[in-house]
Design a protein around this motif. Structure first.
Motif, PDB file in Angstrom:
ATOM      1  N   VAL A  71      47.898  62.865 -25.982  1.00  0.00           N
ATOM      2  CA  VAL A  71      47.395  61.933 -24.971  1.00  0.00           C
ATOM      3  C   VAL A  71      46.525  60.842 -25.599  1.00  0.00           C
ATOM      4  O   VAL A  71      46.564  59.681 -25.184  1.00  0.00           O
ATOM      5  CB  VAL A  71      46.637  62.716 -23.868  1.00  0.00           C
ATOM      6  N   ALA A  72      45.774  61.186 -26.642  1.00  0.00           N
ATOM      7  CA  ALA A  72      44.852  60.223 -27.253  1.00  0.00           C
ATOM      8  C   ALA A  72      45.589  59.012 -27.832  1.00  0.00           C
ATOM      9  O   ALA A  72      45.115  57.880 -27.740  1.00  0.00           O
ATOM     10  CB  ALA A  72      44.024  60.903 -28.341  1.00  0.00           C
ATOM     11  N   THR A  73      46.745  59.240 -28.437  1.00  0.00           N
ATOM     12  CA  THR A  73      47.437  58.159 -29.140  1.00  0.00           C
ATOM     13  C   THR A  73      48.752  57.760 -28.479  1.00  0.00           C
ATOM     14  O   THR A  73      49.332  56.738 -28.838  1.00  0.00           O
ATOM     15  CB  THR A  73      47.783  58.597 -30.584  1.00  0.00           C
ATOM     16  N   GLY A  74      49.247  58.582 -27.551  1.00  0.00           N
ATOM     17  CA  GLY A  74      50.539  58.297 -26.928  1.00  0.00           C
ATOM     18  C   GLY A  74      51.727  58.705 -27.772  1.00  0.00           C
ATOM     19  O   GLY A  74      52.874  58.498 -27.355  1.00  0.00           O
ATOM     20  N   GLN A  75      51.476  59.277 -28.961  1.00  0.00           N
ATOM     21  CA  GLN A  75      52.621  59.721 -29.769  1.00  0.00           C
ATOM     22  C   GLN A  75      53.310  60.907 -29.103  1.00  0.00           C
ATOM     23  O   GLN A  75      52.665  61.737 -28.466  1.00  0.00           O
ATOM     24  CB  GLN A  75      52.176  60.085 -31.190  1.00  0.00           C
ATOM     25  N   VAL A  76      54.634  60.952 -29.273  1.00  0.00           N
ATOM     26  CA  VAL A  76      55.443  61.961 -28.588  1.00  0.00           C
ATOM     27  C   VAL A  76      56.311  62.720 -29.592  1.00  0.00           C
ATOM     28  O   VAL A  76      56.909  62.125 -30.491  1.00  0.00           O
ATOM     29  CB  VAL A  76      56.337  61.289 -27.522  1.00  0.00           C
ATOM     30  N   GLY A  77      56.352  64.035 -29.392  1.00  0.00           N
ATOM     31  CA  GLY A  77      57.263  64.879 -30.156  1.00  0.00           C
ATOM     32  C   GLY A  77      58.199  65.600 -29.204  1.00  0.00           C
ATOM     33  O   GLY A  77      57.926  65.711 -28.003  1.00  0.00           O
ATOM     34  N   VAL A  78      59.320  66.089 -29.740  1.00  0.00           N
ATOM     35  CA  VAL A  78      60.206  66.920 -28.921  1.00  0.00           C
ATOM     36  C   VAL A  78      60.677  68.087 -29.786  1.00  0.00           C
ATOM     37  O   VAL A  78      60.976  67.922 -30.967  1.00  0.00           O
ATOM     38  CB  VAL A  78      61.385  66.102 -28.340  1.00  0.00           C
ATOM     39  N   VAL A  79      60.687  69.272 -29.184  1.00  0.00           N
ATOM     40  CA  VAL A  79      61.119  70.481 -29.883  1.00  0.00           C
ATOM     41  C   VAL A  79      62.560  70.798 -29.482  1.00  0.00           C
ATOM     42  O   VAL A  79      62.889  70.837 -28.285  1.00  0.00           O
ATOM     43  CB  VAL A  79      60.207  71.679 -29.518  1.00  0.00           C
ATOM     44  N   ASP A  80      63.424  70.987 -30.469  1.00  0.00           N
ATOM     45  CA  ASP A  80      64.802  71.472 -30.279  1.00  0.00           C
ATOM     46  C   ASP A  80      65.630  70.665 -29.276  1.00  0.00           C
ATOM     47  O   ASP A  80      66.129  71.195 -28.266  1.00  0.00           O
ATOM     48  CB  ASP A  80      64.789  72.958 -29.874  1.00  0.00           C
ATOM     49  N   PRO A  81      65.838  69.369 -29.540  1.00  0.00           N
ATOM     50  CA  PRO A  81      66.595  68.514 -28.611  1.00  0.00           C
ATOM     51  C   PRO A  81      68.105  68.686 -28.759  1.00  0.00           C
ATOM     52  O   PRO A  81      68.794  67.828 -29.294  1.00  0.00           O
ATOM     53  CB  PRO A  81      66.155  67.103 -29.016  1.00  0.00           C
ATOM     54  N   ALA A  82      68.622  69.793 -28.242  1.00  0.00           N
ATOM     55  CA  ALA A  82      70.024  70.124 -28.474  1.00  0.00           C
ATOM     56  C   ALA A  82      70.981  69.265 -27.650  1.00  0.00           C
ATOM     57  O   ALA A  82      72.064  68.914 -28.103  1.00  0.00           O
ATOM     58  CB  ALA A  82      70.264  71.602 -28.172  1.00  0.00           C
ATOM     59  N   ASP A  83      70.569  68.944 -26.422  1.00  0.00           N
ATOM     60  CA  ASP A  83      71.426  68.150 -25.535  1.00  0.00           C
ATOM     61  C   ASP A  83      70.876  66.723 -25.511  1.00  0.00           C
ATOM     62  O   ASP A  83      69.933  66.424 -24.786  1.00  0.00           O
ATOM     63  CB  ASP A  83      71.415  68.789 -24.137  1.00  0.00           C
ATOM     64  N   ASP A  84      71.462  65.848 -26.352  1.00  0.00           N
ATOM     65  CA  ASP A  84      70.874  64.509 -26.512  1.00  0.00           C
ATOM     66  C   ASP A  84      70.885  63.726 -25.203  1.00  0.00           C
ATOM     67  O   ASP A  84      69.964  62.951 -24.932  1.00  0.00           O
ATOM     68  CB  ASP A  84      71.562  63.733 -27.636  1.00  0.00           C
ATOM     69  N   THR A  85      71.900  63.919 -24.357  1.00  0.00           N
ATOM     70  CA  THR A  85      71.942  63.185 -23.085  1.00  0.00           C
ATOM     71  C   THR A  85      70.765  63.572 -22.198  1.00  0.00           C
ATOM     72  O   THR A  85      70.047  62.703 -21.675  1.00  0.00           O
ATOM     73  CB  THR A  85      73.270  63.479 -22.349  1.00  0.00           C
ATOM     74  N   ALA A  86      70.534  64.861 -22.036  1.00  0.00           N
ATOM     75  CA  ALA A  86      69.420  65.332 -21.199  1.00  0.00           C
ATOM     76  C   ALA A  86      68.080  64.925 -21.794  1.00  0.00           C
ATOM     77  O   ALA A  86      67.160  64.506 -21.070  1.00  0.00           O
ATOM     78  CB  ALA A  86      69.484  66.855 -21.046  1.00  0.00           C
ATOM     79  N   VAL A  87      67.961  65.015 -23.121  1.00  0.00           N
ATOM     80  CA  VAL A  87      66.679  64.733 -23.763  1.00  0.00           C
ATOM     81  C   VAL A  87      66.360  63.242 -23.701  1.00  0.00           C
ATOM     82  O   VAL A  87      65.232  62.852 -23.375  1.00  0.00           O
ATOM     83  CB  VAL A  87      66.688  65.264 -25.212  1.00  0.00           C
TER      84      VAL A  87
END
Ligand code: ZN
Ligand code: FE
Length: 241
Positions: free
Chosen positions: A22-38
């Motif tokens: 939240v402090a910096t707005g940086q975003v991570g994602v864990v295990d994005p298997a379905d690229d369309t949904a992610v």
């Protein structure tokens, strides 16, 4: 500053996890298997992605990673010792390494058992654990590559984390796990109450993940197994339950 963590449901019962510092707005994602949904979920949340964290090589965890990286220009982090079975890694990591997401930091925990190169990411500032298919809510992953001894040691590492840690696993398996857990540990009152809550959540179409680590240590028979032999026999019994 806190982390904002959101489930991205995929396929029939997988979860990718969006993590925002939240402090910096940086975003991570864990295990994005379905690229369309992610990509749809990330775009709806602001269209930013910096980091892709991969727990293990199975397709239902990594299949969309290359497409998601290409879409956002994000970096992929995964186990260096399993690099041959993962998408090209921008950051190969190993036990004890730190991964930076804005002002937040994740510790890499090697947790072989389900696969030999499985890793988990622990954010002390959550505290939040992203553990893929190692520890499930009321269950644990099948021993597809590793040994019961490896899984026992992996679960012991998780058990040493703060009890308030929220456990973000890779699948919505809790209801069927609860059925086996009740069979394995029929007199556990806390487990019975939890199983009832899980049933109600699922009947209402709601997620049962994350769970609290301290609850897993009271209610999850795999996390409670006293030794390797007990874990091995539980895992074999669950395989045919
Ligand atoms: Zn898996
Ligand atoms: Fe999986």
């Amino acid at each position: 500053m806190p982390l904002k963590i959101t489930a991205i449901p995929m396929f029939s019962d997988n979860y990718a996890w969006r993590i925002e510092d939240v402090a910096t707005g940086q975003v991570g994602v864990v295990d994005p298997a379905d690229d369309t949904a992610v990509i749809a979920a990330l775009d709806a949340a602001g269209g930013r992605l910096d980091l892709i964290l991969l727990t293990h090589h199975h397709a239902d965890h990594i299949a969309g990673a290359d497409a998601v990286r290409a879409h956002y220009g994000a970096q992929i982090v995964g186990a260096g010792n399993d690099a041959a079975r993962l998408p090209r890694l921008d950051q190969p990591v190993a036990e004890g390494d730190s991964v930076t997401l804005g002002s937040a930091r994740a510790e890499v925990i090697e947790c072989p058992g389900h696969t030999v190169g499985h890793i988990a990411f622990f954010f002390p500032s959550g505290p939040a654990l992203f553990c893929g298919d190692t520890l499930f809510s009321l269950g644990c992953g099948r021993l597809l590559e590793g040994t019961a001894a490896q899984m026992f040691d992996s679960l012991a590492k998780f058990a040493a984390l703060p009890g308030a840690t929220q456990v973000y696993c890779g699948h919505e398996y809790t209801e069927s796990n609860a059925n086996f857990a009740l069979h394995a540990d029929p007199t556990n009152a806390a487990l019975k109450a939890r199983a009832e809550t899980v049933k109600q959540l699922r009947a209402a179409g709601k997620a049962t993940v994350p769970s609290r680590l301290s609850d897993e240590l009271l209610e999850n028979p795999f996390a409670r197994a006293p030794d390797v032999a007990a874990l091995a026999s539980l895992r074999s019994a669950k395989d045919v339950f």
